[in-house]
Design an enzyme around this catalytic site. Sequence first.
Site: not given
Ligand SMILES: Cc1ncc(C[n+]2csc(CCOP(=O)(O)OP(=O)(O)O)c2C)c(N)n1
Lengths: 327, 327, 370, 370
Positions: D259, D263, D272
């Site tokens: 990434r 985010h 971070y």
């Molecule tokens: C159940 C839940 N907990 C927390 C969040 C907040 N949140 C949104 S995206 C994210 C990280 C997701 O990481 P990843 O699955 O690696 O996908 P990426 O964003 O890297 O594509 C978090 C913690 C959420 N959307 N849903």
Amino acid sequence: MAEITIVQAVNDALMEEMGRDEDVVVLGEDVGVNGGVFRCTADLFDTYGEDRVIDTPLSESGIIGAAIGMALYGLRPVPEIQFSDFIWPAFDQITSELAKMRYRSGGQFTCPMVIRTPYGGGIRGGHYHSQSPEVYFTHTSGLVVVVPSDAYDAKGLLKAAIRSPDPVLFLEPKRIYRAPKTEVPEDDDYIVPLGKAAVRREGTDFTITCYGAMVPVAVEACDKAADQHGWNGEVLDLRTLVPLDEDALLASVTKTGRLVTLQEAPKFTGYSSELSAIVAEKAIDVMEAPIRRVAGFDVPFPFTLEHVYMPHADRVLRAIEDVMTYE
Amino acid sequence: MAEITIVQAVNDALMEEMGRDEDVVVLGEDVGVNGGVFRCTADLFDTYGEDRVIDTPLSESGIIGAAIGMALYGLRPVPEIQFSDFIWPAFDQITSELAKMRYRSGGQFTCPMVIRTPYGGGIRGGHYHSQSPEVYFTHTSGLVVVVPSDAYDAKGLLKAAIRSPDPVLFLEPKRIYRAPKTEVPEDDDYIVPLGKAAVRREGTDFTITCYGAMVPVAVEACDKAADQHGWNGEVLDLRTLVPLDEDALLASVTKTGRLVTLQEAPKFTGYSSELSAIVAEKAIDVMEAPIRRVAGFDVPFPFTLEHVYMPHADRVLRAIEDVMTYE
Amino acid sequence: MTSTDMLQIIGESGQTVSEDETGLPPEKLVEMYECMLRTRAMDERMINLQRQGRIGFYVPSTGEEAAQVGSGMVFGADDWIFPSYRMPGTLLMRGASPRAMIANCYGNSEDLCLGRQMPVHYSFAEQNVVSISSPIGTHIIHAVGTAYAMRLRKTDAVAGVFFGDGGTSSNDFHSGMNFAGVWKSPCVFVCSNNQWAISVPFEKQTASESVAVKAKAYGMPGVRVDGNDVLAVYQAVSAAVARARAGVGPTLLELMTYRRGPHSSSDDPTRYRGDQADEWLSRDPILRFRKFLERQDLWSEDREQESSTRVKDELNAAIKEVEKLPPPPLDTMFTDVYAKVPKFLREQYEHLIETEGTGHEADPDAAFPL
Amino acid sequence: MTSTDMLQIIGESGQTVSEDETGLPPEKLVEMYECMLRTRAMDERMINLQRQGRIGFYVPSTGEEAAQVGSGMVFGADDWIFPSYRMPGTLLMRGASPRAMIANCYGNSEDLCLGRQMPVHYSFAEQNVVSISSPIGTHIIHAVGTAYAMRLRKTDAVAGVFFGDGGTSSNDFHSGMNFAGVWKSPCVFVCSNNQWAISVPFEKQTASESVAVKAKAYGMPGVRVDGNDVLAVYQAVSAAVARARAGVGPTLLELMTYRRGPHSSSDDPTRYRGDQADEWLSRDPILRFRKFLERQDLWSEDREQESSTRVKDELNAAIKEVEKLPPPPLDTMFTDVYAKVPKFLREQYEHLIETEGTGHEADPDAAFPL
Ligand SMILES: Cc1ncc(C[n+]2csc(CCOP(=O)(O)OP(=O)(O)O)c2C)c(N)n1
Ligand SMILES: Cc1ncc(C[n+]2csc(CCOP(=O)(O)OP(=O)(O)O)c2C)c(N)n1
Ligand SMILES: [Mg+2]
Ligand SMILES: [Mg+2]
């Protein structure tokens, strides 16, 4: 006295309680290095280290479940759920385990902790960054449910919650996370006791109950009612939803005889319905008008139309007019 | 007309609907070869085969999540949650996904299904085999919530639910699963419409609202009130909690002016509080007495003392006396 | 070793089939054997009480005694145990008293849980045996949190958590294993793979070739063990506990066994399975261990008679005592919801007493669920 | 092959490092490349709109184009896609129109979701692209249910589900993988391992040596792929889809990528992480594929200029149109909660109109969350 935001108040409370008691630990998604997506846990990682400020894997069930295990052993965890909309994977842990541990073990095991989580609308977050889930927890016996409405309360209630022997759900009104600032004592040890409502505006003509981000809306509506009609309303900020300060509720409606309840959660079987039910059970004869509820609509929280969804002062004013002009 | 139990009625409804529509599939823990721990899915496996009657791994989240995927593609799943106390691992799927799918996709995707699950106390099951979780679902916009109270309704409502385009939570009162038997038409296609309450006993002096296993308790209490005091009470069986038949509620209290609400779930922010709130909002001036709520206590469901916990006819009678003698 | 290889020390006729590294002295071996007898006796007695309607519900564990007792012996007094409902032997091995367990099944005033939970949902703080609940899997992640706290507090204690093959499908098997892997928790995961989750056989529970192999998904070792061989169980659990205690990290153990009886007193297994149980009868863990002990002259028919009579007498005496005890007092319905009884609960209690008095009679016909 | 070996076809200078078995004709290769360009352009344009306050929120996917486009190309019209929020390229590849996606980000009356969800939470029934929601992981098990239905209906369709490395910790990664293993579902699990879940790095997410190895826990194959190599992605996804279509069972793919940006538009990664992103700049999937195409004379600087100008013009035109559109009508707040608007919602709507009219103005200062 310092003027601070709710975010700062939460951060201060955590910083102080972690300093006071080394059993206090913070855990959750992005709470460590990043300091929390709303910055509520900023600087804790640098101050108390990665063992007490823990960035967890992406699992709310894991966060709360692990916190239960920590609390069983005597730690005092303060898990964060990033948005209250994401608390549901942990709901089994909360309702089946956390809320019942003391009871089911005959008091042999307890797991005091404070689950902090931002809730509510008004930040254009759509379905999953806006909901107000309080009633799912107020119906779950064994939990304390707290919703501060300003920095003073946020700090004092959070400190009280961390020191409480019971599990507490601490719902933070993210819409007013950064405004308006309020004065907070410098004294590290001030506490706002759990279970006590606060009268935010005294009045004799009608009562509005509210909590969290709806408190400023209620005050604004009351001010408008005074300006436009000369009516003098009382604003009761419940602060703790469980245990409810029922005495304060009954005292206020006994004085005013008219009640408007205000919440942003959907109306049907929402928290405020309980307030109506209590009044209808215990004080129906003092009521001079129907009890009007101002609440979110019974739909999933919308995105573009959120400003229509969210209760605002004019909507509350209309309800006040209803109860004041009722004969 | 055949006299059957609720278990049989549920089984008949499933058997018939699976015969009528090959998109109907049943899934859950022990629903297949074993026929369900309460026998509600008996013989379905032999009749319709393992592809349509599916024994799943032990994951409620998986059961409901998979059912959502099936429904998206056009199947009509009827997942079973073995006890409603075990529905919480699936609560994220239900509240975040199932209830919002139609809305959030602008109507592009829908997932109609019926989640069947036994609920309620009276079978000496303790915390985790006794709870009444209706309010967690009635506050979740997008769900229909149904609670039958006899075999006639169980069959007719379940068939209506399976044919409904909306997701339905179908709460089965396991305390009365096997008694008393009621008459059910032989006609394969009779339906009890969703959203309509039923008057189980007509009366003019007071109203009792109830649903599920509390309906016979309400009727018994009314009979006692008639016997002991000559009061003529009306029993309103809500049958569908969402959408509530508000007209029936208001019509009844308008006639009687006195209301006792009855539920076995804990009282605080329970379903019945909404009924009080509606009446306090829309019909307060017809009320001649406070609204009395008879409900479970605000404690985790106990084991040995369950007979004290559960609302019984004498407890309801006392509430009736309260509202009838109020001046 | 492939993930389906299985550690075994005692063969089916009691002979040693691989090296016994347990180093257990004779008196410990005998203690384990007697605990297995006690577990079996309790099983039979309690199911009997249930059939007579004297208690409402029971979960038998016949055939799984080696898994329970072999692992129960390993953990130290400062370690914590997060048990499942099907392992009275582990609790007995840790020093829980049969009487306290019987009181729990009666849910009376001597029950440490004050009659608030169903039978077999024990809780023994004194033995660091954490409260059992019905929802499957939730406790797995608790153990990981406790293990974290043990490390933070700089103890060398270990958390042991026990669950079934069905439990591996639960959400908190996943969160627990995953958190433990990342945290290198001093935690031992013990799965009793008895091949059934009520009526659902293992092959419908998961397609993985074993439970043990699931450890790979979380960066920890997984070991398959003959769960009907008490020494193999003891040895494997010891190694895992040592590893955890030394700070190396968690381990997943799969104890291969078989649920010989019904799932619970409410279950009728003839509805969903044939007589595979027979095949497992020959692998009876008690019989096998007895043969092993007899080969070493540590046990005999006489001792068997003496021991089993004593165990049964003790149980019967305890039951007799416990049966006389009254139910928990009425106010216990309202205490322990919170640390202090809040005003609204005090009012509910007072209203109850005022309007209904204290003379509530239980309904003798109330049925029991699974 | 160990679980950390990784399939790669195009090397970092565009050379072929292992056999290209994709059999893709030149025009398909160019189509893929252009879709990658369009994805990147959209990313830059939308982040820009967000910075200008014209839309409220966006999720960039810069650096992950190969993973999106390579897999988007594989699935057929009858297959279903359960996407994550970070993969506009896959939706474009399936034929979703940029205009419809932009309308979603504006949440206006042309948004197929009627402005009910946050930006990037798309839903395209016509392309069998299932509604995206915010909770992480919930859709993984949906795909398995849909795959089950596809088989029950005797189609040879396949369900493809996409999620991040963070998503592997979710409850429904576990339930989805487990159910699919048992059911041998025609389902392909695609994890874009971009090594971050907001601020949480992969090594705090799980201790397993890879995502791919997690497949073992569910009895299915797992394959690690260079996610910045569009041909490797295409080839691996094709093989998995073919396997699913043939009824053999599900596969887990781990696409290794990074990434590069924040985010989301609300995130500040400097809080971070350092500049590991630089290292990944050199592995840019677009650059790499361009070098590959140029080596084969399928692409040139001229075509690059022409194509990127065209793509940007198209986007700008669409934005201009979309920006003029009104918000969704007020009554859409109450429709689609149920199939028919029930009486109590009709009353809420009517009361709203009666007391407040229809002239609601949005608050321009409202902030945006993650
Ligand atoms: C159940 C839940 N907990 C927390 C969040 C907040 N949140 C949104 S995206 C994210 C990280 C997701 O990481 P990843 O699955 O690696 O996908 P990426 O964003 O890297 O594509 C978090 C913690 C959420 N959307 N849903
Ligand atoms: C979350 C949840 N779902 C369903 C049940 C009902 N239930 C009780 S035990 C059981 C099977 C457990 O099987 P396993 O984990 O293998 O343990 P075993 O009973 O074989 O010892 C089920 C489905 C439950 N208790 N909790
Ligand atoms: Mg089992
Ligand atoms: Mg990621």
